[in-house]
Design an enzyme around this catalytic site. Structure first.
Site, short mmCIF file in Angstrom:
data_model
loop_
_atom_site.label_atom_id
_atom_site.label_comp_id
_atom_site.label_asym_id
_atom_site.label_seq_id
_atom_site.Cartn_x
_atom_site.Cartn_y
_atom_site.Cartn_z
N SER A 1 0.52 -1.25 0.12
CA SER A 1 0.02 0.14 0.02
C SER A 1 0.67 1.20 0.36
CB SER A 1 -1.09 -0.05 1.22
OG SER A 1 -0.26 0.11 2.02
N CYS A 2 1.91 0.98 -0.24
CA CYS A 2 2.95 1.98 -0.09
C CYS A 2 3.68 2.85 -1.23
CB CYS A 2 4.28 1.79 1.22
SG CYS A 2 5.79 3.47 1.23
#
Length: 138
Positions: free
Chosen positions: A9-10
């Site tokens: 998700s980064c």
């Protein structure tokens, strides 16, 4: 071997991974949210920092704000236990070659990191072969 610790998700993690792949750098990626680091792995990373917890704790994260403790006051064992249980506390990406540490994605810094890692790897290989040669002479 270069290791990239991050999460799917980064955005910065994805950029770092894409950059490493584009440069054809041999590396190992690990999603630390799905597969958290062991306490010893965290201790090893902390040993590579210049500023300790300030360098790797994500003080703007939601996870960080759930805590009312001073992370600088924790023992190494307590700190690594808290991070192991809450991997979202770590800044991402964390990139290491076991000797150097790069936190976050900055293309210029990552390029320098990879160059230094390659230089260090070559020096280690030269030393290894020199030692083997010396042993064969004895």
């Amino acid at each position: 071997m270069i290791k990239l610790y991050g999460s799917a998700s980064c955005n910065s993690c994805r950029k770092a991974q894409a950059w490493l792949e584009a440069q054809e750098v041999n590396f190992e990626a690990r999603d630390i949210i799905i597969n958290p680091l062991a306490q010893q792995d965290l201790a090893d990373l902390l040993a590579l920092t210049e500023t300790g917890t300030e360098e790797i704790i994500a003080t703007r994260s939601k996870v960080y704000h759930k805590f009312t403790i001073d992370f600088n006051e924790l023992s190494l064992e307590e700190l690594t236990e808290v991070i192991t249980d809450n991997p979202g506390l770590l800044k991402r990406p964390i990139i290491t070659d076991g000797v150097n540490l790069q936190i976050g994605y900055n293309e210029a810094e990552l390029q320098q990191f990879v160059a230094e890692a390659e230089e260090s790897k070559q020096s280690t290989e030269i030393l290894y072969y020199w030692e083997l040669e010396q042993e064969s002479l004895v």
